[in-house]
Scaffold this motif. Structure first.
Motif, PDB file in Angstrom:
ATOM      1  N   ILE A  55       0.909  -1.150  -0.003  1.00  0.00           N
ATOM      2  CA  ILE A  55       0.097   0.038  -0.168  1.00  0.00           C
ATOM      3  C   ILE A  55       1.056   1.313   0.007  1.00  0.00           C
ATOM      4  CG2 ILE A  55      -1.724   1.233   1.314  1.00  0.00           C
ATOM      5  CD1 ILE A  55      -1.621  -2.000   2.554  1.00  0.00           C
ATOM      6  N   GLU A  56       0.565   2.137  -0.978  1.00  0.00           N
ATOM      7  CA  GLU A  56       1.328   3.442  -1.030  1.00  0.00           C
ATOM      8  C   GLU A  56       0.351   4.701  -1.316  1.00  0.00           C
ATOM      9  OE1 GLU A  56       4.044   6.089  -0.992  1.00  0.00           O
ATOM     10  OE2 GLU A  56       4.433   4.100  -0.713  1.00  0.00           O
ATOM     11  N   HIS A  57       0.592   5.984  -0.553  1.00  0.00           N
ATOM     12  CA  HIS A  57      -0.293   6.915  -0.569  1.00  0.00           C
ATOM     13  C   HIS A  57       0.258   7.826  -1.743  1.00  0.00           C
ATOM     14  CE1 HIS A  57       2.943   8.874   1.613  1.00  0.00           C
ATOM     15  NE2 HIS A  57       2.250  10.008   1.210  1.00  0.00           N
ATOM     16  N   ALA A  87      -4.206   9.943  -0.204  1.00  0.00           N
ATOM     17  CA  ALA A  87      -5.200  10.794   0.917  1.00  0.00           C
ATOM     18  C   ALA A  87      -6.392  11.499   0.522  1.00  0.00           C
ATOM     19  CB  ALA A  87      -4.094  11.864   1.332  1.00  0.00           C
ATOM     20  N   GLU A  88      -7.277  11.555   1.315  1.00  0.00           N
ATOM     21  CA  GLU A  88      -8.534  12.063   1.005  1.00  0.00           C
ATOM     22  C   GLU A  88      -8.365  13.540   0.907  1.00  0.00           C
ATOM     23  OE1 GLU A  88      -8.995  10.340   4.348  1.00  0.00           O
ATOM     24  OE2 GLU A  88      -8.774   8.475   3.089  1.00  0.00           O
ATOM     25  N   GLN A  89      -7.314  14.211   1.443  1.00  0.00           N
ATOM     26  CA  GLN A  89      -7.130  15.521   1.229  1.00  0.00           C
ATOM     27  C   GLN A  89      -5.625  15.857   1.023  1.00  0.00           C
ATOM     28  OE1 GLN A  89      -8.677  16.602   5.112  1.00  0.00           O
ATOM     29  NE2 GLN A  89      -6.641  17.133   5.813  1.00  0.00           N
ATOM     30  N   SER A  90      -5.154  16.753   0.596  1.00  0.00           N
ATOM     31  CA  SER A  90      -3.815  17.152   0.330  1.00  0.00           C
ATOM     32  C   SER A  90      -2.872  16.850   1.351  1.00  0.00           C
ATOM     33  CB  SER A  90      -3.584  18.633  -0.282  1.00  0.00           C
ATOM     34  OG  SER A  90      -2.409  18.960  -0.340  1.00  0.00           O
ATOM     35  N   LEU A  91      -1.866  16.418   1.286  1.00  0.00           N
ATOM     36  CA  LEU A  91      -0.752  16.060   2.462  1.00  0.00           C
ATOM     37  C   LEU A  91       0.509  16.915   2.215  1.00  0.00           C
ATOM     38  CD1 LEU A  91      -0.937  12.133   2.907  1.00  0.00           C
ATOM     39  CD2 LEU A  91      -2.007  13.931   4.049  1.00  0.00           C
TER      40      LEU A  91
END
Length: 146
Positions: A55-57, A87-91
């Protein structure tokens, strides 16, 4: 950045990983949060029906690893499931190697390994977990309930 073909671990840690792999069932699932040298290494160590779910974001690193793994022989390639869970939002504030990469905000699907690619995932077959991606603590805490 070139893809490492060995885990970025000390030799004794790689030896322990190798020894551990030999001790798990031939149909075991291995989960890995955070792709890299260990992904490449593990993909070449799988035996029989063992499967690696990585798993990778980060989409750019995911694509780099996907291309590297796709050059492996087909038999090994089918035992590896690479999963990009963004991600569900900017990281944008996340910086590798800092305390900011431990913040779980916006990473719910990543932390809980939620992806359509692995619906009906058989958690009972998981015998080895490696966590070296973002939000390590939250990932580990989520595994207690699996």
């Amino acid at each position: 950045m070139p893809v490492p073909t060995q885990p970025l671990m000390q030799p004794n840690e790689v030896a322990l990983l190798s020894h551990t792999l030999k001790g798990i069932d031939s149909n075991a699932f291995i989960l890995e949060w955070g792709m890299g040298g260990s992904t490449y290494y593990l993909s070449q160590q799988l035996v029989r029906e063992q499967r690696l779910f990585s798993i990778e974001h980060d989409v750019h690193w995911f694509e780099t690893m996907r291309k590297a793994i796709n050059v492996l022989p087909r038999q090994e390639n089918t035992k590896v499931s690479l999963n990009h869970i963004p991600a569900e939002q900017s990281l944008s504030v996340v910086s590798n190697g800092t305390d900011l990469e431990e913040c779980p905000v916006g990473l719910t699907d990543y932390i809980h390994f939620r992806t359509p690619n692995v619906e009906n995932f058989d958690w009972s077959r998981v015998q080895l977990v490696l966590v070296d991606g973002v939000s390590r603590g939250a990932v580990l805490a989520s595994l207690i309930h699996k």
